[in-house]
Design an enzyme around this catalytic site. Structure first.
Site, PDB file in Angstrom:
ATOM      1  N   PHE A  84       0.811  -1.221   0.000  1.00 58.67           N
ATOM      2  CA  PHE A  84       0.000   0.000   0.000  1.00 58.67           C
ATOM      3  C   PHE A  84       0.844   1.272   0.000  1.00 58.67           C
ATOM      4  O   PHE A  84       0.349   2.324  -0.384  1.00 58.67           O
ATOM      5  CB  PHE A  84      -0.880   0.056   1.269  1.00 58.67           C
ATOM      6  CG  PHE A  84      -1.885  -1.044   1.390  1.00 58.67           C
ATOM      7  CD1 PHE A  84      -3.091  -0.978   0.707  1.00 58.67           C
ATOM      8  CD2 PHE A  84      -1.647  -2.148   2.193  1.00 58.67           C
ATOM      9  CE1 PHE A  84      -4.037  -1.986   0.816  1.00 58.67           C
ATOM     10  CE2 PHE A  84      -2.584  -3.161   2.317  1.00 58.67           C
ATOM     11  CZ  PHE A  84      -3.777  -3.082   1.630  1.00 58.67           C
ATOM     12  N   TYR A 154       0.714  11.203 -10.403  1.00 57.73           N
ATOM     13  CA  TYR A 154       0.303  10.142  -9.482  1.00 57.73           C
ATOM     14  C   TYR A 154      -0.098   8.894 -10.268  1.00 57.73           C
ATOM     15  O   TYR A 154       0.391   7.780 -10.004  1.00 57.73           O
ATOM     16  CB  TYR A 154      -0.852  10.631  -8.594  1.00 57.73           C
ATOM     17  CG  TYR A 154      -1.498   9.523  -7.817  1.00 57.73           C
ATOM     18  CD1 TYR A 154      -0.781   8.812  -6.855  1.00 57.73           C
ATOM     19  CD2 TYR A 154      -2.822   9.159  -8.066  1.00 57.73           C
ATOM     20  CE1 TYR A 154      -1.373   7.769  -6.156  1.00 57.73           C
ATOM     21  CE2 TYR A 154      -3.419   8.120  -7.365  1.00 57.73           C
ATOM     22  CZ  TYR A 154      -2.690   7.427  -6.419  1.00 57.73           C
ATOM     23  OH  TYR A 154      -3.268   6.401  -5.744  1.00 57.73           O
ATOM     24  N   ASN A 184     -12.597   5.307  -5.450  1.00 57.30           N
ATOM     25  CA  ASN A 184     -12.420   6.163  -4.260  1.00 57.30           C
ATOM     26  C   ASN A 184     -12.725   5.384  -2.981  1.00 57.30           C
ATOM     27  O   ASN A 184     -13.852   4.916  -2.800  1.00 57.30           O
ATOM     28  CB  ASN A 184     -13.328   7.380  -4.356  1.00 57.30           C
ATOM     29  CG  ASN A 184     -12.855   8.344  -5.428  1.00 57.30           C
ATOM     30  OD1 ASN A 184     -12.711   7.965  -6.589  1.00 57.30           O
ATOM     31  ND2 ASN A 184     -12.581   9.565  -5.048  1.00 57.30           N
ATOM     32  N   ALA A 296      -7.561  21.249 -10.928  1.00 61.66           N
ATOM     33  CA  ALA A 296      -6.762  20.740 -12.056  1.00 61.66           C
ATOM     34  C   ALA A 296      -6.649  19.219 -11.983  1.00 61.66           C
ATOM     35  O   ALA A 296      -6.441  18.659 -10.908  1.00 61.66           O
ATOM     36  CB  ALA A 296      -5.363  21.354 -12.017  1.00 61.66           C
ATOM     37  N   GLY A 297      -6.799  18.582 -13.122  1.00 67.25           N
ATOM     38  CA  GLY A 297      -6.587  17.134 -13.185  1.00 67.25           C
ATOM     39  C   GLY A 297      -7.793  16.295 -12.783  1.00 67.25           C
ATOM     40  O   GLY A 297      -7.687  15.075 -12.694  1.00 67.25           O
TER      41      GLY A 297
HETATM   42  N1  UDP Z   1     -13.799  17.581  -4.022  1.00 70.02           N
HETATM   43  C1  UDP Z   1     -14.438  18.778  -3.763  1.00 70.02           C
HETATM   44  N2  UDP Z   1     -14.043  19.494  -2.666  1.00 70.02           N
HETATM   45  C2  UDP Z   1     -13.054  19.079  -1.821  1.00 70.02           C
HETATM   46  C3  UDP Z   1     -12.429  17.846  -2.103  1.00 70.02           C
HETATM   47  C4  UDP Z   1     -12.812  17.135  -3.221  1.00 70.02           C
HETATM   48  O1  UDP Z   1     -15.334  19.199  -4.487  1.00 70.02           O
HETATM   49  O2  UDP Z   1     -12.750  19.789  -0.850  1.00 70.02           O
HETATM   50  C5  UDP Z   1     -14.225  16.783  -5.192  1.00 70.02           C
HETATM   51  C6  UDP Z   1     -13.127  16.552  -6.210  1.00 70.02           C
HETATM   52  O3  UDP Z   1     -13.076  17.600  -7.147  1.00 70.02           O
HETATM   53  C7  UDP Z   1     -13.555  15.232  -6.838  1.00 70.02           C
HETATM   54  C8  UDP Z   1     -14.287  14.507  -5.711  1.00 70.02           C
HETATM   55  O4  UDP Z   1     -14.594  15.505  -4.733  1.00 70.02           O
HETATM   56  O5  UDP Z   1     -14.482  15.471  -7.865  1.00 70.02           O
HETATM   57  C9  UDP Z   1     -13.431  13.445  -5.045  1.00 70.02           C
HETATM   58  O6  UDP Z   1     -12.184  14.027  -4.717  1.00 70.02           O
HETATM   59  P1  UDP Z   1     -11.165  13.326  -3.733  1.00 70.02           P
HETATM   60  O7  UDP Z   1     -10.032  14.286  -3.546  1.00 70.02           O
HETATM   61  O8  UDP Z   1     -11.896  12.883  -2.521  1.00 70.02           O
HETATM   62  O9  UDP Z   1     -10.716  12.031  -4.504  1.00 70.02           O
HETATM   63  P2  UDP Z   1     -10.099  11.833  -5.993  1.00 70.02           P
HETATM   64  O10 UDP Z   1     -11.271  11.459  -6.855  1.00 70.02           O
HETATM   65  O11 UDP Z   1      -9.405  13.080  -6.397  1.00 70.02           O
HETATM   66  O12 UDP Z   1      -9.170  10.677  -5.811  1.00 70.02           O
END
Ligand code: UDP
Length: 342
Positions: A84, A154, A184, A296-297
Site C-alpha cells: 500500500f 500520481y 475512491n 486541475a486534473g
Molecule cells: N472535491 C471537492 N471538494 C473538496 C475535495 C474534493 O469538491 O474539498 C471533489 C473533487 O473535485 C472530486 C471529488 O470531490 O471530484 C473526489 O475528490 P477526492 O479528492 O476525494 O478524490 P479523488 O477522486 O481526487 O481521488
C-alpha cells in the site's frame, strides 16, 4: 480459514493499510508492517492489530532502502507482500512529480528488488483508477481493458509500477502479482478503532466530516458545471473493508505466473453534492458549501465496471450505501477529532 501466512504490509500504518492489518490479524496471519511513518501513524498499527484480536510488528523503514527491506523480509520469513505504501495526492503530484516517481515508482522497484533477493514471490499492489486518465463518458463504466493513459504524475507513478511488475513477472514464471485499481476508498472500521487521518486532508468525505467537527469553516465544491446530473463530479466510492476483503480474496487466488488486474469499485457513481448531503444527514451539521473553481486534473466522472473480479473470483463490494460509508467514517471522526493525535 485461509492457511496462515507471514505477510508484509507496506504502508500498514496508513488508512487503507491499517484496515488490511486488522483483517489479516483477524484471519490468523502473522503480520509485519513496513512503514516510513512519513504519513502513517505508529498508533494505527497497534490499534489495527488489537481490533483484529492480535498483534502486528512494525518495522520502520523506507521502501527505497532496499537492503533494509530485504532484511525485514528475511527476518520475518515473509511469504507474501501487500503493498500500500505510496503518496496519493493527485494535486501534490502535479506540483512535485519527482517526489511521486521516487516514492511510488522507485520505491516499488526497490521493494521488488528486495523481494527478488529474499525469494518472496507474491505481491498484491495498490494501483488506481487514475491510471485510466480521463476516459470519455461513453467509456463508462471503466473496464480493465480500457487503455491506460494517466493525466497526472500520481497515475503515471502507479502505471509505471504496474509495468515493472509485468516485466518482472514475464522474466520469472514462479512470481505472481495482482494490481488492484482502486476507485475512491471511503468509510472505516465500524468499531472506530482505526480510521482516516491525513495531513493535509484533501479528500471529500474527510473534508466534509472535518467541517461537521468545526475544523473547516465551509467546504468548497470544485466545480458544478460538469456534464453530470447535478453538475458536480461523479466518483465510485468503495468501503475500505470491502476493498481489504478483495485483497484477501485475490491473494488467496494467486498462483505461479499469475498477472492479475482488477478494478475495485462498486459500479455506482456518486456526485460530490450527494456526498455533502450524506454528510449533512449523518452528522446533523449544515455543512456550509460553496462552489469554487474546478480542480486541475479532475475527470468529470469515474466509475468502475467491477464485473471482472466477480466473474473470476466471485468477489463484489457488499457495502454500497454511501450514507453508511459516511456514517462509518463519521464514527471514527467524532470519536477521534484529532485523529491519532500525533
Ligand atoms: N472535491 C471537492 N471538494 C473538496 C475535495 C474534493 O469538491 O474539498 C471533489 C473533487 O473535485 C472530486 C471529488 O470531490 O471530484 C473526489 O475528490 P477526492 O479528492 O476525494 O478524490 P479523488 O477522486 O481526487 O481521488
Amino acid at each position: 480459514m485461509p492457511t496462515p501466512l507471514n505477510i508484509l504490509v507496506t504502508g500498514g500504518a496508513g488508512y487503507i493499510g491499517s484496515h488490511c492489518v486488522k483483517r489479516l490479524v483477524a484471519d490468523g496471519h502473522t503480520v509485519t508492517v513496513l512503514d516510513n511513518l512519513g504519513r502513517g501513524h505508529r498508533a494505527a498499527v497497534d490499534a489495527a492489530a488489537e481490533a483484529g484480536g492480535g498483534k502486528a510488528t512494525l518495522e520502520v523503514a523506507d521502501l527505497r532502502d532496499t537492503d533494509a527491506v530485504e532484511a525485514v523480509l528475511r527476518k520475518h520469513a515473509v511469504q507474501a507482500v501487500i503493498h500500500f505504501a505510496a503518496l496519493a495526492y493527485v494535486g501534490e503530484s502535479v506540483h512535485d512529480p519527482l517526489r511521486y516517481y521516487d516514492n511510488n515508482t522507485a520505491g516499488s522497484v526497490s521493494l521488488l528488488t528486495a523481494m527478488d533477493r529474499a525469494g518472496v514471490r507474491r505481491i498484491v499492489f495498490s494501483s488506481t483508477c487514475a491510471t485510466y486518465g480521463e476516459p470519455t463518458q461513453d467509456q463508462m463504466p471503466i473496464t480493465e481493458r480500457l487503455t491506460q493513459q494517466p493525466i497526472n504524475p500520481y497515475g503515471w507513478s502507479k502505471l509505471m509500477t504496474e509495468r515493472a511488475l509485468i516485466d518482472y513477472g514475464n522474466a520469472h514464471s514462479d512470481f505472481a502479482f495482482a494490481a488492484l485499481r482502486y476507485f475512491n476508498v471511503a468509510g472505516s472500521d465500524p468499531g472506530a478503532h482505526i480510521g482516516e487521518d491525513h495531513e493535509p486532508e484533501t479528500h471529500i468525505i474527510p473534508v466534509v466530516l472535518n467541517c461537521a467537527l468545526g475544523k473547516v469553516e465551509k467546504i468548497s465544491i470544485f466545480g458544478d458545471d460538469y456534464d453530470t446530473p447535478d453538475g458536480t463530479c461523479i466518483r465510485d466510492y468503495i468501503h475500505v473493508e470491502d476493498l481489504v476483503d478483495a485483497h484477501v480474496t485475490v491473494l488467496g487466488a494467486l498462483g505461479d505466473g499469475d498477472q492479475r488486474f482488477y478494478n475495485l469499485g462498486t459500479g455506482n457513481g456518486t456526485t460530490v453534492m450527494q456526498i455533502v448531503e450524506a454528510g449533512r444527514k449523518v452528522t446533523g451539521h449544515p455543512i456550509p458549501a460553496e462552489v469554487g473553481p474546478r480542480r486541475a486534473g479532475d475527470p468529470p466522472a469515474l466509475f468502475a465496471d467491477p464485473s471482472k473480479i466477480k466473474d473470476e473470483l466471485g468477489w463484489f463490494a457488499k457495502r454500497t450505501d454511501i450514507t453508511e460509508m459516511v456514517a462509518d467514517a463519521w464514527r471514527w471522526f467524532e470519536a477521534n477529532p484529532d485523529g491519532y493525535g500525533d
